[in-house]
Write an enzyme that holds these catalytic residues in place. Structure first.
Site, PDB file in Angstrom:
ATOM      1  N   ASP A 159       0.859  -1.194   0.000  1.00 55.13           N
ATOM      2  CA  ASP A 159       0.000   0.000   0.000  1.00 55.13           C
ATOM      3  C   ASP A 159       0.896   1.245   0.000  1.00 55.13           C
ATOM      4  O   ASP A 159       1.763   1.396   0.855  1.00 55.13           O
ATOM      5  CB  ASP A 159      -0.876  -0.038   1.265  1.00 55.13           C
ATOM      6  CG  ASP A 159      -1.963   1.036   1.248  1.00 55.13           C
ATOM      7  OD1 ASP A 159      -3.088   0.714   1.627  1.00 55.13           O
ATOM      8  OD2 ASP A 159      -1.662   2.187   0.880  1.00 55.13           O
ATOM      9  N   ASP A 218      -3.588   2.302  -5.451  1.00 60.54           N
ATOM     10  CA  ASP A 218      -2.332   2.303  -4.695  1.00 60.54           C
ATOM     11  C   ASP A 218      -2.085   1.054  -3.847  1.00 60.54           C
ATOM     12  O   ASP A 218      -1.173   1.050  -3.046  1.00 60.54           O
ATOM     13  CB  ASP A 218      -2.236   3.564  -3.817  1.00 60.54           C
ATOM     14  CG  ASP A 218      -2.835   3.374  -2.438  1.00 60.54           C
ATOM     15  OD1 ASP A 218      -3.869   2.703  -2.324  1.00 60.54           O
ATOM     16  OD2 ASP A 218      -2.244   3.897  -1.475  1.00 60.54           O
ATOM     17  N   GLU A 219      -2.913   0.029  -4.004  1.00 55.57           N
ATOM     18  CA  GLU A 219      -2.651  -1.149  -3.170  1.00 55.57           C
ATOM     19  C   GLU A 219      -3.002  -2.433  -3.890  1.00 55.57           C
ATOM     20  O   GLU A 219      -3.863  -2.454  -4.780  1.00 55.57           O
ATOM     21  CB  GLU A 219      -3.395  -1.055  -1.837  1.00 55.57           C
ATOM     22  CG  GLU A 219      -4.863  -1.263  -1.954  1.00 55.57           C
ATOM     23  CD  GLU A 219      -5.596  -1.124  -0.623  1.00 55.57           C
ATOM     24  OE1 GLU A 219      -5.304  -1.861   0.320  1.00 55.57           O
ATOM     25  OE2 GLU A 219      -6.500  -0.285  -0.585  1.00 55.57           O
TER      26      GLU A 219
HETATM   27  P1  TTP Z   1      -5.343   4.939   1.011  1.00 53.15           P
HETATM   28  O1  TTP Z   1      -4.307   3.902   0.702  1.00 53.15           O
HETATM   29  O2  TTP Z   1      -6.514   4.554   1.845  1.00 53.15           O
HETATM   30  O3  TTP Z   1      -4.676   6.180   1.707  1.00 53.15           O
HETATM   31  P2  TTP Z   1      -3.289   6.872   1.432  1.00 53.15           P
HETATM   32  O4  TTP Z   1      -2.473   6.106   0.439  1.00 53.15           O
HETATM   33  O5  TTP Z   1      -3.552   8.296   1.070  1.00 53.15           O
HETATM   34  O6  TTP Z   1      -2.609   6.855   2.848  1.00 53.15           O
HETATM   35  P3  TTP Z   1      -1.947   5.639   3.639  1.00 53.15           P
HETATM   36  O7  TTP Z   1      -0.518   6.000   3.797  1.00 53.15           O
HETATM   37  O8  TTP Z   1      -2.689   5.576   4.942  1.00 53.15           O
HETATM   38  O9  TTP Z   1      -2.146   4.402   2.795  1.00 53.15           O
HETATM   39  O10 TTP Z   1      -5.915   5.496  -0.344  1.00 53.15           O
HETATM   40  C1  TTP Z   1      -5.122   5.638  -1.516  1.00 53.15           C
HETATM   41  C2  TTP Z   1      -5.527   6.866  -2.290  1.00 53.15           C
HETATM   42  O11 TTP Z   1      -6.894   6.763  -2.641  1.00 53.15           O
HETATM   43  C3  TTP Z   1      -5.387   8.129  -1.501  1.00 53.15           C
HETATM   44  O12 TTP Z   1      -4.088   8.692  -1.616  1.00 53.15           O
HETATM   45  C4  TTP Z   1      -6.452   8.991  -2.070  1.00 53.15           C
HETATM   46  C5  TTP Z   1      -7.523   8.062  -2.575  1.00 53.15           C
HETATM   47  N1  TTP Z   1      -8.677   8.059  -1.666  1.00 53.15           N
HETATM   48  C6  TTP Z   1      -9.794   8.827  -1.985  1.00 53.15           C
HETATM   49  O13 TTP Z   1      -9.842   9.428  -3.061  1.00 53.15           O
HETATM   50  N2  TTP Z   1     -10.832   8.871  -1.104  1.00 53.15           N
HETATM   51  C7  TTP Z   1     -10.825   8.218   0.096  1.00 53.15           C
HETATM   52  O14 TTP Z   1     -11.786   8.290   0.883  1.00 53.15           O
HETATM   53  C8  TTP Z   1      -9.680   7.423   0.424  1.00 53.15           C
HETATM   54  C9  TTP Z   1      -9.623   6.680   1.734  1.00 53.15           C
HETATM   55  C10 TTP Z   1      -8.629   7.394  -0.477  1.00 53.15           C
HETATM   56 MG    MG Z   2      -2.193   4.025   0.646  1.00 53.05          MG
END
Ligand code: TTP
Ligand code: MG
Length: 356
Positions: free
Chosen positions: A11, A106-107
Protein backbone atom coordinates in the site's frame (compact mmCIF):
# COMPACT_ATOMS: atom_id res chain seq x y z
CA UNK A 1 -3.97 -25.97 -1.44
CA UNK A 2 -3.07 -26.68 2.16
CA UNK A 3 0.50 -25.58 1.63
CA UNK A 4 1.42 -22.51 3.65
CA UNK A 5 0.82 -19.43 1.53
CA UNK A 6 2.87 -16.23 1.47
CA UNK A 7 0.88 -13.10 0.77
CA UNK A 8 2.21 -9.56 0.51
CA UNK A 9 -0.09 -6.56 0.78
CA UNK A 10 1.52 -3.43 -0.62
CA UNK A 11 0.00 0.00 0.00
CA UNK A 12 1.48 3.30 -1.07
CA UNK A 13 1.95 5.97 1.62
CA UNK A 14 -0.49 8.90 1.42
CA UNK A 15 -0.52 8.18 -2.27
CA UNK A 16 -2.10 11.22 -3.97
CA UNK A 17 -0.37 13.62 -1.56
CA UNK A 18 2.98 11.90 -2.04
CA UNK A 19 2.73 12.34 -5.81
CA UNK A 20 1.92 16.04 -5.41
CA UNK A 21 4.80 16.60 -2.97
CA UNK A 22 7.23 14.77 -5.23
CA UNK A 23 6.23 17.00 -8.15
CA UNK A 24 6.16 20.22 -6.10
CA UNK A 25 9.23 20.02 -3.87
CA UNK A 26 8.34 23.27 -2.07
CA UNK A 27 5.55 21.27 -0.37
CA UNK A 28 8.06 18.99 1.34
CA UNK A 29 7.80 19.13 5.13
CA UNK A 30 4.49 21.01 5.02
CA UNK A 31 1.03 19.75 5.89
CA UNK A 32 -0.55 18.86 2.55
CA UNK A 33 -3.95 17.53 1.54
CA UNK A 34 -5.33 16.71 -1.87
CA UNK A 35 -8.93 17.60 -2.45
CA UNK A 36 -11.75 19.90 -3.37
CA UNK A 37 -12.21 23.58 -3.02
CA UNK A 38 -12.96 24.67 0.60
CA UNK A 39 -15.39 27.30 -0.67
CA UNK A 40 -17.52 24.67 -2.34
CA UNK A 41 -18.40 21.38 -0.76
CA UNK A 42 -15.00 19.91 -1.48
CA UNK A 43 -13.68 16.93 0.46
CA UNK A 44 -10.20 15.58 0.87
CA UNK A 45 -9.04 12.46 -0.91
CA UNK A 46 -6.05 12.18 1.39
CA UNK A 47 -3.56 14.08 3.52
CA UNK A 48 0.13 13.59 4.22
CA UNK A 49 1.42 12.48 7.60
CA UNK A 50 2.23 16.04 8.74
CA UNK A 51 -1.41 17.02 8.19
CA UNK A 52 -2.70 13.84 9.86
CA UNK A 53 -1.07 14.99 13.11
CA UNK A 54 -3.80 17.65 13.23
CA UNK A 55 -6.58 15.15 12.71
CA UNK A 56 -6.89 15.88 9.01
CA UNK A 57 -7.93 12.76 7.06
CA UNK A 58 -9.52 11.31 3.91
CA UNK A 59 -13.17 12.13 3.22
CA UNK A 60 -13.10 15.12 5.59
CA UNK A 61 -14.49 18.35 4.16
CA UNK A 62 -11.76 20.72 3.07
CA UNK A 63 -13.38 23.44 5.17
CA UNK A 64 -13.17 21.38 8.33
CA UNK A 65 -9.60 20.35 7.54
CA UNK A 66 -8.60 23.99 7.31
CA UNK A 67 -10.20 24.64 10.69
CA UNK A 68 -8.13 21.85 12.25
CA UNK A 69 -4.96 22.84 10.44
CA UNK A 70 -5.06 26.45 9.19
CA UNK A 71 -1.67 26.23 7.48
CA UNK A 72 -2.75 23.17 5.49
CA UNK A 73 -1.79 23.38 1.80
CA UNK A 74 -4.63 22.12 -0.37
CA UNK A 75 -3.80 20.87 -3.83
CA UNK A 76 -6.26 19.81 -6.54
CA UNK A 77 -6.71 16.21 -7.66
CA UNK A 78 -4.68 15.11 -10.69
CA UNK A 79 -6.18 11.70 -11.32
CA UNK A 80 -4.38 11.21 -14.60
CA UNK A 81 -1.04 11.49 -12.82
CA UNK A 82 -1.99 9.01 -10.07
CA UNK A 83 -3.20 6.49 -12.64
CA UNK A 84 0.07 6.79 -14.43
CA UNK A 85 2.04 6.11 -11.24
CA UNK A 86 -0.33 3.28 -10.41
CA UNK A 87 0.49 1.58 -13.70
CA UNK A 88 4.19 1.73 -12.85
CA UNK A 89 3.69 0.04 -9.50
CA UNK A 90 1.40 -2.60 -11.00
CA UNK A 91 4.13 -3.41 -13.52
CA UNK A 92 6.53 -3.98 -10.64
CA UNK A 93 4.02 -6.21 -8.84
CA UNK A 94 3.52 -8.30 -11.95
CA UNK A 95 7.25 -8.65 -12.37
CA UNK A 96 7.64 -10.33 -8.97
CA UNK A 97 4.33 -12.11 -8.42
CA UNK A 98 2.29 -14.18 -10.81
CA UNK A 99 -0.88 -13.56 -8.81
CA UNK A 100 -1.64 -9.91 -8.26
CA UNK A 101 -4.97 -8.57 -7.07
CA UNK A 102 -5.12 -4.79 -7.30
CA UNK A 103 -7.53 -3.34 -4.75
CA UNK A 104 -7.27 0.27 -5.77
CA UNK A 105 -4.83 2.56 -7.53
CA UNK A 106 -2.33 2.30 -4.70
CA UNK A 107 -2.65 -1.15 -3.17
CA UNK A 108 -2.58 -4.79 -4.12
CA UNK A 109 -2.32 -8.29 -2.77
CA UNK A 110 0.51 -10.40 -4.15
CA UNK A 111 0.60 -14.16 -3.75
CA UNK A 112 4.30 -15.01 -3.73
CA UNK A 113 3.99 -18.54 -2.27
CA UNK A 114 5.92 -20.12 -5.09
CA UNK A 115 8.20 -17.23 -5.92
CA UNK A 116 11.86 -18.02 -6.38
CA UNK A 117 12.92 -14.41 -5.86
CA UNK A 118 15.01 -13.56 -2.78
CA UNK A 119 15.60 -17.23 -2.02
CA UNK A 120 11.89 -17.67 -1.42
CA UNK A 121 11.77 -15.10 1.41
CA UNK A 122 8.58 -13.05 1.13
CA UNK A 123 9.96 -10.54 3.65
CA UNK A 124 13.03 -9.87 1.52
CA UNK A 125 10.93 -9.80 -1.61
CA UNK A 126 8.63 -7.15 -0.07
CA UNK A 127 11.72 -5.08 0.68
CA UNK A 128 12.91 -5.48 -2.88
CA UNK A 129 9.52 -4.51 -4.31
CA UNK A 130 9.34 -1.41 -2.10
CA UNK A 131 12.86 -0.41 -3.06
CA UNK A 132 12.05 -0.80 -6.73
CA UNK A 133 8.85 1.22 -6.36
CA UNK A 134 10.92 3.99 -4.83
CA UNK A 135 13.58 3.73 -7.49
CA UNK A 136 11.02 3.97 -10.30
CA UNK A 137 8.55 6.48 -8.83
CA UNK A 138 10.35 8.22 -5.95
CA UNK A 139 7.31 7.33 -3.82
CA UNK A 140 7.33 5.17 -0.72
CA UNK A 141 5.20 2.11 -0.05
CA UNK A 142 4.49 0.01 3.02
CA UNK A 143 3.94 -3.73 3.06
CA UNK A 144 2.50 -6.49 5.18
CA UNK A 145 3.63 -10.07 4.78
CA UNK A 146 1.52 -12.92 6.17
CA UNK A 147 0.04 -16.34 5.39
CA UNK A 148 -3.25 -14.81 4.21
CA UNK A 149 -4.87 -11.64 2.89
CA UNK A 150 -6.56 -10.63 6.13
CA UNK A 151 -3.35 -10.62 8.13
CA UNK A 152 -1.21 -9.18 5.33
CA UNK A 153 -3.51 -6.18 5.04
CA UNK A 154 -3.43 -5.56 8.77
CA UNK A 155 0.34 -5.91 8.83
CA UNK A 156 0.88 -3.36 6.08
CA UNK A 157 -0.58 -0.69 8.34
CA UNK A 158 1.71 -1.37 11.26
CA UNK A 159 4.91 0.25 10.07
CA UNK A 160 3.42 2.95 7.90
CA UNK A 161 4.85 5.08 6.38
CA UNK A 162 7.71 3.46 4.47
CA UNK A 163 7.89 0.29 6.55
CA UNK A 164 6.88 -3.32 6.53
CA UNK A 165 5.86 -5.98 8.99
CA UNK A 166 5.80 -9.75 8.74
CA UNK A 167 3.32 -11.95 10.59
CA UNK A 168 4.71 -15.47 10.32
CA UNK A 169 2.50 -18.53 10.81
CA UNK A 170 3.82 -18.91 14.35
CA UNK A 171 3.06 -15.29 15.27
CA UNK A 172 -0.66 -15.63 14.60
CA UNK A 173 -1.52 -17.12 17.96
CA UNK A 174 0.26 -14.33 19.77
CA UNK A 175 -1.03 -11.54 17.66
CA UNK A 176 -4.62 -12.42 16.85
CA UNK A 177 -6.19 -12.55 20.36
CA UNK A 178 -5.36 -8.89 21.01
CA UNK A 179 -6.65 -7.69 17.66
CA UNK A 180 -9.57 -5.27 17.91
CA UNK A 181 -12.76 -6.42 16.16
CA UNK A 182 -12.84 -3.21 14.08
CA UNK A 183 -9.80 -4.52 12.21
CA UNK A 184 -11.73 -7.51 10.85
CA UNK A 185 -12.79 -6.91 7.24
CA UNK A 186 -16.55 -6.45 7.19
CA UNK A 187 -16.81 -5.15 10.73
CA UNK A 188 -17.92 -1.59 10.22
CA UNK A 189 -18.98 0.94 12.81
CA UNK A 190 -22.44 -0.57 13.34
CA UNK A 191 -21.27 -4.17 13.77
CA UNK A 192 -18.44 -3.05 16.02
CA UNK A 193 -20.93 -1.21 18.19
CA UNK A 194 -23.17 -4.26 18.32
CA UNK A 195 -20.18 -6.33 19.38
CA UNK A 196 -19.08 -3.84 22.00
CA UNK A 197 -22.57 -3.90 23.51
CA UNK A 198 -22.03 -7.60 24.07
CA UNK A 199 -18.58 -7.04 25.56
CA UNK A 200 -16.83 -8.31 22.47
CA UNK A 201 -13.83 -6.10 21.85
CA UNK A 202 -11.10 -8.37 20.56
CA UNK A 203 -10.67 -11.50 18.48
CA UNK A 204 -10.07 -13.37 21.72
CA UNK A 205 -13.55 -12.37 22.88
CA UNK A 206 -14.99 -13.66 19.60
CA UNK A 207 -13.12 -16.93 20.00
CA UNK A 208 -15.29 -17.75 23.03
CA UNK A 209 -18.28 -18.38 20.76
CA UNK A 210 -19.12 -21.42 18.65
CA UNK A 211 -20.02 -21.10 14.96
CA UNK A 212 -23.69 -21.60 15.89
CA UNK A 213 -23.57 -18.83 18.47
CA UNK A 214 -21.87 -16.47 16.04
CA UNK A 215 -24.38 -17.34 13.32
CA UNK A 216 -27.21 -16.61 15.71
CA UNK A 217 -25.71 -13.25 16.56
CA UNK A 218 -24.38 -12.13 13.18
CA UNK A 219 -26.23 -14.22 10.57
CA UNK A 220 -24.56 -16.25 7.84
CA UNK A 221 -21.43 -14.23 8.31
CA UNK A 222 -20.84 -15.99 11.65
CA UNK A 223 -18.93 -18.77 9.97
CA UNK A 224 -16.46 -16.38 8.41
CA UNK A 225 -16.16 -14.52 11.67
CA UNK A 226 -15.32 -17.76 13.43
CA UNK A 227 -12.37 -18.27 11.06
CA UNK A 228 -11.17 -14.67 10.91
CA UNK A 229 -11.10 -14.35 14.70
CA UNK A 230 -8.60 -17.23 14.62
CA UNK A 231 -6.51 -15.64 11.90
CA UNK A 232 -7.83 -18.08 9.27
CA UNK A 233 -8.59 -16.68 5.84
CA UNK A 234 -8.55 -18.94 2.78
CA UNK A 235 -9.63 -16.36 0.23
CA UNK A 236 -7.37 -16.68 -2.81
CA UNK A 237 -5.54 -13.74 -4.29
CA UNK A 238 -7.73 -13.40 -7.35
CA UNK A 239 -6.43 -12.01 -10.57
CA UNK A 240 -7.17 -8.45 -11.45
CA UNK A 241 -9.17 -7.73 -14.57
CA UNK A 242 -6.05 -6.85 -16.51
CA UNK A 243 -4.39 -10.25 -16.39
CA UNK A 244 -4.79 -12.27 -19.52
CA UNK A 245 -2.39 -15.10 -18.81
CA UNK A 246 -0.84 -17.10 -16.03
CA UNK A 247 2.63 -18.54 -16.29
CA UNK A 248 5.84 -19.41 -14.56
CA UNK A 249 9.39 -19.50 -15.84
CA UNK A 250 12.83 -20.60 -14.81
CA UNK A 251 16.23 -19.35 -15.83
CA UNK A 252 18.85 -22.08 -15.67
CA UNK A 253 22.30 -21.46 -14.31
CA UNK A 254 23.75 -23.59 -17.12
CA UNK A 255 22.33 -23.42 -20.64
CA UNK A 256 20.29 -26.45 -21.68
CA UNK A 257 22.03 -27.83 -24.76
CA UNK A 258 19.53 -30.32 -26.23
CA UNK A 259 15.81 -30.60 -26.76
CA UNK A 260 15.79 -33.63 -24.44
CA UNK A 261 17.37 -31.56 -21.67
CA UNK A 262 14.70 -28.90 -22.14
CA UNK A 263 11.84 -31.37 -22.15
CA UNK A 264 13.33 -32.94 -19.01
CA UNK A 265 12.65 -29.69 -17.18
CA UNK A 266 8.93 -29.70 -17.91
CA UNK A 267 7.72 -31.92 -15.02
CA UNK A 268 9.35 -29.67 -12.42
CA UNK A 269 8.02 -26.52 -14.09
CA UNK A 270 4.60 -28.09 -14.36
CA UNK A 271 4.55 -28.89 -10.67
CA UNK A 272 5.07 -25.24 -9.79
CA UNK A 273 2.68 -24.12 -12.48
CA UNK A 274 -0.17 -26.39 -11.41
CA UNK A 275 0.11 -25.16 -7.83
CA UNK A 276 -0.13 -21.62 -9.03
CA UNK A 277 -3.01 -22.46 -11.33
CA UNK A 278 -5.04 -24.12 -8.61
CA UNK A 279 -4.51 -21.14 -6.33
CA UNK A 280 -5.55 -18.70 -9.03
CA UNK A 281 -8.96 -20.27 -9.49
CA UNK A 282 -9.04 -19.58 -13.23
CA UNK A 283 -9.32 -23.06 -14.71
CA UNK A 284 -12.66 -22.24 -16.33
CA UNK A 285 -11.09 -19.35 -18.25
CA UNK A 286 -8.22 -21.16 -19.97
CA UNK A 287 -8.10 -20.36 -23.65
CA UNK A 288 -4.80 -21.87 -24.80
CA UNK A 289 -1.42 -23.12 -23.66
CA UNK A 290 1.90 -21.48 -24.40
CA UNK A 291 5.60 -21.97 -23.92
CA UNK A 292 8.31 -19.35 -23.89
CA UNK A 293 11.92 -20.16 -24.71
CA UNK A 294 14.83 -17.78 -24.32
CA UNK A 295 17.96 -18.93 -26.10
CA UNK A 296 21.54 -18.37 -24.92
CA UNK A 297 21.83 -15.30 -27.18
CA UNK A 298 18.77 -13.78 -25.42
CA UNK A 299 16.58 -14.20 -28.49
CA UNK A 300 13.26 -15.54 -27.35
CA UNK A 301 10.23 -17.15 -28.88
CA UNK A 302 6.72 -17.84 -27.62
CA UNK A 303 4.60 -20.60 -29.03
CA UNK A 304 0.90 -20.78 -28.30
CA UNK A 305 -1.48 -23.61 -29.14
CA UNK A 306 -4.22 -22.64 -31.54
CA UNK A 307 -6.70 -24.93 -29.84
CA UNK A 308 -7.20 -25.86 -26.25
CA UNK A 309 -5.08 -28.87 -25.35
CA UNK A 310 -5.18 -30.61 -22.03
CA UNK A 311 -3.14 -28.78 -19.40
CA UNK A 312 -0.55 -31.49 -18.82
CA UNK A 313 3.17 -32.21 -18.82
CA UNK A 314 2.83 -33.92 -22.20
CA UNK A 315 1.09 -30.97 -23.82
CA UNK A 316 3.73 -28.50 -22.64
CA UNK A 317 6.53 -30.90 -23.63
CA UNK A 318 5.16 -31.10 -27.16
CA UNK A 319 4.87 -27.33 -27.56
CA UNK A 320 8.32 -26.88 -26.05
CA UNK A 321 9.84 -29.24 -28.58
CA UNK A 322 8.43 -27.22 -31.43
CA UNK A 323 9.55 -23.95 -29.84
CA UNK A 324 13.06 -25.32 -29.28
CA UNK A 325 13.48 -26.16 -32.95
CA UNK A 326 12.63 -22.61 -33.94
CA UNK A 327 16.10 -21.75 -32.66
CA UNK A 328 17.78 -25.13 -32.25
CA UNK A 329 20.43 -23.68 -29.97
CA UNK A 330 21.21 -23.68 -26.21
CA UNK A 331 18.40 -22.45 -23.98
CA UNK A 332 18.72 -20.29 -20.86
CA UNK A 333 15.07 -19.88 -19.86
CA UNK A 334 11.85 -21.83 -20.22
CA UNK A 335 8.39 -20.58 -19.30
CA UNK A 336 5.07 -22.40 -19.46
CA UNK A 337 1.63 -20.90 -19.12
CA UNK A 338 -1.94 -20.49 -20.20
CA UNK A 339 -3.75 -17.62 -21.87
CA UNK A 340 -7.00 -16.66 -20.21
CA UNK A 341 -10.36 -15.56 -21.54
CA UNK A 342 -11.82 -12.44 -20.01
CA UNK A 343 -14.08 -13.07 -17.02
CA UNK A 344 -17.07 -11.53 -18.76
CA UNK A 345 -16.86 -13.83 -21.71
CA UNK A 346 -16.88 -17.44 -20.52
CA UNK A 347 -16.15 -20.02 -23.19
CA UNK A 348 -19.49 -21.69 -23.59
CA UNK A 349 -18.54 -24.44 -26.00
CA UNK A 350 -15.49 -25.66 -24.11
CA UNK A 351 -16.01 -28.96 -22.35
CA UNK A 352 -14.99 -29.11 -18.69
CA UNK A 353 -11.22 -29.35 -18.62
CA UNK A 354 -9.54 -32.26 -17.00
CA UNK A 355 -6.68 -30.24 -15.62
CA UNK A 356 -4.17 -32.71 -14.36
P1 TTP B 1 -5.34 4.94 1.01
O1 TTP B 1 -4.31 3.90 0.70
O2 TTP B 1 -6.51 4.55 1.84
O3 TTP B 1 -4.68 6.18 1.71
P2 TTP B 1 -3.29 6.87 1.43
O4 TTP B 1 -2.47 6.11 0.44
O5 TTP B 1 -3.55 8.30 1.07
O6 TTP B 1 -2.61 6.85 2.85
P3 TTP B 1 -1.95 5.64 3.64
O7 TTP B 1 -0.52 6.00 3.80
O8 TTP B 1 -2.69 5.58 4.94
O9 TTP B 1 -2.15 4.40 2.80
O10 TTP B 1 -5.91 5.50 -0.34
C1 TTP B 1 -5.12 5.64 -1.52
C2 TTP B 1 -5.53 6.87 -2.29
O11 TTP B 1 -6.89 6.76 -2.64
C3 TTP B 1 -5.39 8.13 -1.50
O12 TTP B 1 -4.09 8.69 -1.62
C4 TTP B 1 -6.45 8.99 -2.07
C5 TTP B 1 -7.52 8.06 -2.58
N1 TTP B 1 -8.68 8.06 -1.67
C6 TTP B 1 -9.79 8.83 -1.99
O13 TTP B 1 -9.84 9.43 -3.06
N2 TTP B 1 -10.83 8.87 -1.10
C7 TTP B 1 -10.83 8.22 0.10
O14 TTP B 1 -11.79 8.29 0.88
C8 TTP B 1 -9.68 7.42 0.42
C9 TTP B 1 -9.62 6.68 1.73
C10 TTP B 1 -8.63 7.39 -0.48
MG1 MG C 1 -2.19 4.03 0.65
Amino acid sequence: MNKQRKIIHVDMDCFFAAVEIRDNPHLKGRAVAVGGNPEGRGVLTTANYEARKYGVKSAMSSAQALKLCPHLVLTPVNMFKYKNESQKIQTIFNKYASLVQPLSLDEAFLDVSDSEHCGGSATLLAQKIRAEIYQVTRLTASAGIAPNKFLAKIASDWKKPNGQYTIGPKDIELFIPKLQVQKIPGVGKITAQKMHEQNIYTCKDLQNFSIEQLTNKFGSWGCKLFDLSRGIDNRPVSLGGERKSLSIESTYSKDLKTVEECVGKVPKLFERFSERLSRANVSDRIKSLFVKVKFHDFKSTTLETATLNQVSVDSFAKILEEAYFRGNKPVRLIGIGVKLKSKNKPIKSTPQLNLF
